[in-house]
Design a protein around this motif. Structure first.
Motif: not given
Length: 260
Positions: A60-65
């Motif tokens: 799963k692609e971890v999107l930046p906060d």
């Protein structure tokens, strides 16, 4: 009995029986040991089945906060120009995609008063400056009535630097991701007094809404005295509230004079 004769008669009888059963054609050139084949099949069935390799779950692609990214970008700004460039490079707020211009600020950065509005409107988006439409013209008249102006005594910015579609209110997540930039903006200007205009601004700086209750009462935001006030756009729609706005302007003027 002669064993050879017995074998011949037995073999012929067996062959005739096979012909009667329909086995009248040889298929293979070599005889097949059916017992050995069955033994091999039984051994294969008894052997343990190798485990099927499991497919790994898709990564799963971890999107930046966005709030964390904004905080890092804002913290790195040492000047107002640095901050403007950092905000212009921030790509995680969808409002940027629909806006024509980044609306950063107007007025003098050395001012004692910093006004924080809500979000740009159509005129502000076109020109790239806050408070330049009808609401901005009313704000200029309000400031002039107590001896203040953008030219020498007021600095103006907004919570949101980009115009929301159809002038809708900014969403909570949009306010949250732009708040680090606003906090850094206040720190760099370092005004004596903040004027917080409208519900969106009160939400961002005071964590509360309800401008009708909040206006006219001094509070503290970003470590300095802050005065919530009606937004000039609200005053254009509700002329009866201009009396309260005038009282707030007088309170601001008195605070500035007392602080000299």
């Amino acid at each position: 009995m002669d064993s050879q004769a017995f074998d011949w008669h037995w073999a012929r009888a067996a062959l005739e029986w096979q012909l009667e059963m329909g086995a009248d054609e040889a298929i293979g050139e070599m005889p097949v040991d059916r017992f050995a084949a069955e033994a091999e099949a039984q051994a294969a069935r008894a052997a343990p089945v190798p485990a099927t390799p499991q497919r790994s779950a898709p990564v799963k692609e971890v999107l930046p906060d966005p709030v964390e990214v904004a905080g890092d970008a804002a913290a790195g700004a040492k000047t107002l120009e640095d901050l403007r460039l950092a905000m212009g490079a921030f790509e995680l707020c969808d409002l940027k995609r629909g806006a024509r211009n980044l609306v950063f600020s107007d007025g003098t950065p050395e001012a004692r008063v910093m006004i924080v509005g809500e979000a740009p409107g159509r005129d502000e988006d076109l020109e790239g400056r806050p408070f330049v439409g009808r609401a901005g013209q009313l704000l200029d008249r309000m400031l002039g009535a107590v001896g203040l102006s953008r030219a020498d005594s007021v600095y103006i910015t907004n919570v949101m630097p980009w115009r929301p579609p159809q002038n809708r209110d900014p969403r909570p997540e949009e306010i949250a991701m732009m708040k680090p930039f606003l906090e850094r903006h206040v720190a760099l200007v370092n005004p004596d007094v903040l004027v917080i205009m409208g519900n969106i601004s009160c939400d961002a700086l005071l964590g509360r809404r309800g401008i009708t209750r909040l206006r006219g009462t001094w509070a503290e935001a970003e470590g300095r005295p802050s005065l919530p006030m009606f937004h000039p756009a609200y005053l254009l729609r509700n002329a009866s509230a201009k009396r309260d706005a005038w009282a707030d302007m007088l309170a601001l003027s008195a605070r500035l004079k007392a602080g000299r």
